[in-house]
Design an enzyme around this catalytic site. Sequence first.
Site, PDB file in Angstrom:
ATOM      1  N   GLU A   1      73.029  71.157  75.804  1.00 14.01           N
ATOM      2  CA  GLU A   1      73.411  70.845  74.784  1.00 14.01           C
ATOM      3  C   GLU A   1      71.986  72.877  74.485  1.00 14.01           C
ATOM      4  OE1 GLU A   1      69.431  68.372  72.792  1.00 14.01           O
ATOM      5  OE2 GLU A   1      68.929  70.535  73.403  1.00 14.01           O
TER       6      GLU A   1
ATOM      7  N   ASP B   1      77.272  65.709  71.864  1.00 13.33           N
ATOM      8  CA  ASP B   1      76.657  66.723  71.228  1.00 13.33           C
ATOM      9  C   ASP B   1      76.578  68.538  72.068  1.00 13.33           C
ATOM     10  OD1 ASP B   1      74.556  66.475  72.783  1.00 13.33           O
ATOM     11  OD2 ASP B   1      73.057  67.824  71.840  1.00 13.33           O
TER      12      ASP B   1
END
EC number: 3.2.1.4
Length: 460
Positions: free
Chosen positions: A99, A155
């Site tokens: 991330e 993500d």
Amino acid sequence: MIKGSSLKRFKSLVMAAIFSVSIISTAIASSAADQIPFPYDAKYPNGAYSCLADSQSIGNNLVRSEWEQWKSAHITSNGARGYKRVQRDASTNYDTVSEGLGYGLLLSVYFGEQQLFDDLYRYVKVFLNSNGLMSWRIDSSGNIMGKDSIGAATDADEDIAVSLVFAHKKWGTSGGFNYQTEAKNYINNIYNKMVEPGTYVIKAGDTWGGSNVTNPSYFAPAWYRIFADFTGNSGWINVANKCYEIADKARNSNTGLVPDWCTANGTPASGQGFDFYYDAIRYQWRAAIDYSWYGTAKAKTHCDAISNFFKNIGYANIKDGYTISGSQISSNHTATFVSCAAAAAMTGTDTTYAKNIYNECVKVKDSGNYTYFGNTLRMMVLLYTTGNFPNLYTYNSQPKPDLKGDVNNDGAIDALDIAALKKAILTQTTSNISLTNADMNNDGNIDAIDFAQLKVKLLN
């Protein structure tokens, strides 16, 4: 205009600077051309707001300063296999999660730092798993943290992929990579491993999730519209539509809040949290961008509802956790929640509230052992809320007046600017000058090099 008498006063100073300036110019020319340079001063195609700062110059100066601070805290070569990585903080022993690489690549491409971008992406490639996606957790020494860390987190990979698209638009084929090829391969890997076949549900990772468990904060519909056009795969539009379909089912009808995790039917997912907590808070940031860039009506509806929830609470009273029905479950006033609340305000029309929550975002910065997550989201949101987060895939940089050298920001370039810059350098005080205009060589520093280049500009 510079008068003849002014030129005489500066001529001896200018000639003394010529040698150093020629060296500087050579160094600048050797770097890759940035087709879409920072700052952007963008006007987003949709919405009432692009920059919530008191002026564009103030906003630009703020994000430049915050970027340098963020890099100092979170960019390191330690344990990075000879490259650079984004480190978290003391709470996790300065490890790296995928991330963070997604955020770091987005930030470096928006700020136009190609060398940093390439070093971060080289680190990503060291840790690509067998699906061509990044293993999600690596320790501070450069080791994957067990078998459970080999898998990828959606993500992260979608942020990495869109940053490669933007790098292609900014730098073309210059640099250490063919960004276009890298981007297409990465996007295709995401589609093949992180989109549930037949349903278009975004999975939680490359090895788990789908209709039984998904995460609304991973929904990045603006990215998917770019992926569709960039690769020619219209399936990505179905993915974007499915995100709003799921969010519609999961969000509370009164508060508009979405849960951290849910099923594709909007119900609680087994073993996962169903509160509006540290995952879910990112939903409105990603959705707001989809509205600003593409005018998606659902994005505005969802963000406006969440924004109204925060407005009713009061921007200074926002806490870091609620049930989706609106009951407070935590008591901290953190950068994570304040910044993402500011992002949601970008789709609304209440200027007083939007300005207040933006200023609160500027004010609230996490400290201590837990700084990575909140301050990174804050950095992303500050770019967005100062008009410096345009869609780099479609953005055409408009010609701007050449204000470089207008140090005192009075609309003219003259002897007063020389005096202002000299004073700023000697006193190390920059509060009374335009940092953007004073930074003649765009290196993020105000120093003697800028002074020399300003003198050359005056002579010309």
